[in-house]
Write a protein that holds these residues in place. Structure first.
Motif, PDB file in Angstrom:
ATOM      1  N   LYS A   1       0.718  -1.200  -0.110  1.00 61.63           N
ATOM      2  CA  LYS A   1       0.162  -0.060  -0.002  1.00 61.63           C
ATOM      3  C   LYS A   1       0.817   1.308   0.016  1.00 61.63           C
ATOM      4  CE  LYS A   1      -4.325  -1.641   1.550  1.00 61.63           C
ATOM      5  NZ  LYS A   1      -5.690  -1.440   2.510  1.00 61.63           N
ATOM      6  N   PRO A   2       1.840   1.485   0.762  1.00 61.83           N
ATOM      7  CA  PRO A   2       2.790   2.687   0.715  1.00 61.83           C
ATOM      8  C   PRO A   2       3.334   2.824  -0.697  1.00 61.83           C
ATOM      9  CG  PRO A   2       3.310   1.423   2.693  1.00 61.83           C
ATOM     10  CD  PRO A   2       2.409   0.433   1.920  1.00 61.83           C
ATOM     11  N   VAL A   3       3.876   1.902  -1.301  1.00 62.10           N
ATOM     12  CA  VAL A   3       4.364   1.895  -2.752  1.00 62.10           C
ATOM     13  C   VAL A   3       2.985   2.255  -3.793  1.00 62.10           C
ATOM     14  CG1 VAL A   3       5.325   0.622  -4.678  1.00 62.10           C
ATOM     15  CG2 VAL A   3       6.119   0.164  -2.276  1.00 62.10           C
ATOM     16  N   SER A   4       2.135   1.837  -3.390  1.00 61.63           N
ATOM     17  CA  SER A   4       0.974   2.069  -4.250  1.00 61.63           C
ATOM     18  C   SER A   4       0.384   3.652  -4.059  1.00 61.63           C
ATOM     19  CB  SER A   4      -0.287   1.185  -4.059  1.00 61.63           C
ATOM     20  OG  SER A   4      -0.020  -0.003  -4.433  1.00 61.63           O
ATOM     21  N   CYS A   5       0.279   3.900  -2.900  1.00 60.21           N
ATOM     22  CA  CYS A   5       0.161   5.328  -2.632  1.00 60.21           C
ATOM     23  C   CYS A   5       1.045   6.355  -3.298  1.00 60.21           C
ATOM     24  CB  CYS A   5       0.094   5.596  -1.130  1.00 60.21           C
ATOM     25  SG  CYS A   5      -1.036   4.849  -0.087  1.00 60.21           S
ATOM     26  N   PHE A   6       2.417   5.917  -3.460  1.00 58.43           N
ATOM     27  CA  PHE A   6       3.377   6.727  -4.028  1.00 58.43           C
ATOM     28  C   PHE A   6       3.109   7.007  -5.446  1.00 58.43           C
ATOM     29  CE2 PHE A   6       7.198   7.111  -6.655  1.00 58.43           C
ATOM     30  CZ  PHE A   6       7.669   8.230  -6.133  1.00 58.43           C
ATOM     31  N   PHE A   7       2.600   5.961  -6.056  1.00 53.54           N
ATOM     32  CA  PHE A   7       2.226   5.786  -7.426  1.00 53.54           C
ATOM     33  C   PHE A   7       1.163   6.812  -7.758  1.00 53.54           C
ATOM     34  CE2 PHE A   7       5.241   2.220  -7.968  1.00 53.54           C
ATOM     35  CZ  PHE A   7       6.277   2.825  -8.705  1.00 53.54           C
ATOM     36  N   VAL A   8       0.132   6.651  -6.719  1.00 57.69           N
ATOM     37  CA  VAL A   8      -1.395   7.125  -6.892  1.00 57.69           C
ATOM     38  C   VAL A   8      -1.135   8.649  -6.778  1.00 57.69           C
ATOM     39  CG1 VAL A   8      -3.668   7.444  -5.857  1.00 57.69           C
ATOM     40  CG2 VAL A   8      -2.586   5.210  -6.388  1.00 57.69           C
ATOM     41  N   TYR A   9      -0.214   8.881  -5.951  1.00 58.35           N
ATOM     42  CA  TYR A   9       0.356  10.480  -5.820  1.00 58.35           C
ATOM     43  C   TYR A   9       0.810  11.149  -6.768  1.00 58.35           C
ATOM     44  CZ  TYR A   9       2.167  14.600  -3.911  1.00 58.35           C
ATOM     45  OH  TYR A   9       2.441  16.077  -3.650  1.00 58.35           O
ATOM     46  N   GLN A  10       1.610  10.235  -7.534  1.00 55.93           N
ATOM     47  CA  GLN A  10       2.077  10.771  -8.989  1.00 55.93           C
ATOM     48  C   GLN A  10       1.390  10.950 -10.060  1.00 55.93           C
ATOM     49  OE1 GLN A  10       5.441  11.665  -9.495  1.00 55.93           O
ATOM     50  NE2 GLN A  10       5.797  11.077  -7.268  1.00 55.93           N
TER      51      GLN A  10
END
Length: 168
Positions: free
Chosen positions: A105-114
């Motif tokens: 989830k933190p990795v996904s949050c980074f990509f969603v923020y991008q």
């Protein structure tokens, strides 16, 4: 180093699959409701490609489910293993997939923020609180009166003329 472009569909699909597998054995329905409702917002973000709000809500939901998943694991993780061997295997698989979901989830949050930034979102998150601008050069003083209009009639119409029909 450029950040690779990850498709939002792939993020939603992976988290959906891991959440389904995580719900197989031991997690309560609140875990399922929380994760699947956030994934529904992710489907909304996929459907509306130009919506900044959909991506921001998906990002905030992912952040909130990180915290709620930690609480669920802390409260509902059993102290003793299941009795039957088959139940233990299902429990281990389910727990592993739920933990993997949490770790991704933190990795996904980074990509969603991008993706949020690519769709035109701000770098800083604004929650709608009013702010005072720092540059006061654009303000006009109220002491300066425009001398072209007479002081008695601010609308600059003659007193004895009739007003014609207005077009709105």
């Amino acid at each position: 180093m450029e950040i690779p472009a990850i498709n939002l569909k792939a993020i939603v699909l992976v988290h959906w699959l891991l959440a389904v597998w995580g719900c197989m054995a031991w997690l309560p329905t609140s875990f399922a409701w929380g994760n699947f409702s956030v994934l529904a917002v992710g489907v909304w973000a996929i459907a509306q490609r130009d919506s900044i709000d959909a991506v921001l809500m998906f990002l905030m939901g992912m952040i909130v489910t990180i915290l709620t998943d930690i609480v669920h694991f802390g409260i509902f993780y059993p102290l003793n293993d299941f009795a039957a061997e088959r139940s233990r295997d299902v429990f281990r698989f389910s727990a592993g997939m739920a933990i993997l979901n949490l770790l991704l989830k933190p990795v996904s949050c980074f990509f969603v923020y991008q993706m949020y930034r690519e769709r035109g979102g701000d770098y800083n998150l604004n929650f709608g609180f009013p702010s005072v601008p720092q540059n006061r050069d654009a303000y006009q003083s109220i002491d300066n009166q425009d001398e072209t209009t007479p002081t008695g009639n601010p609308f600059n119409q003659a007193q004895d003329s009739k007003a014609g029909p207005r077009s709105y």
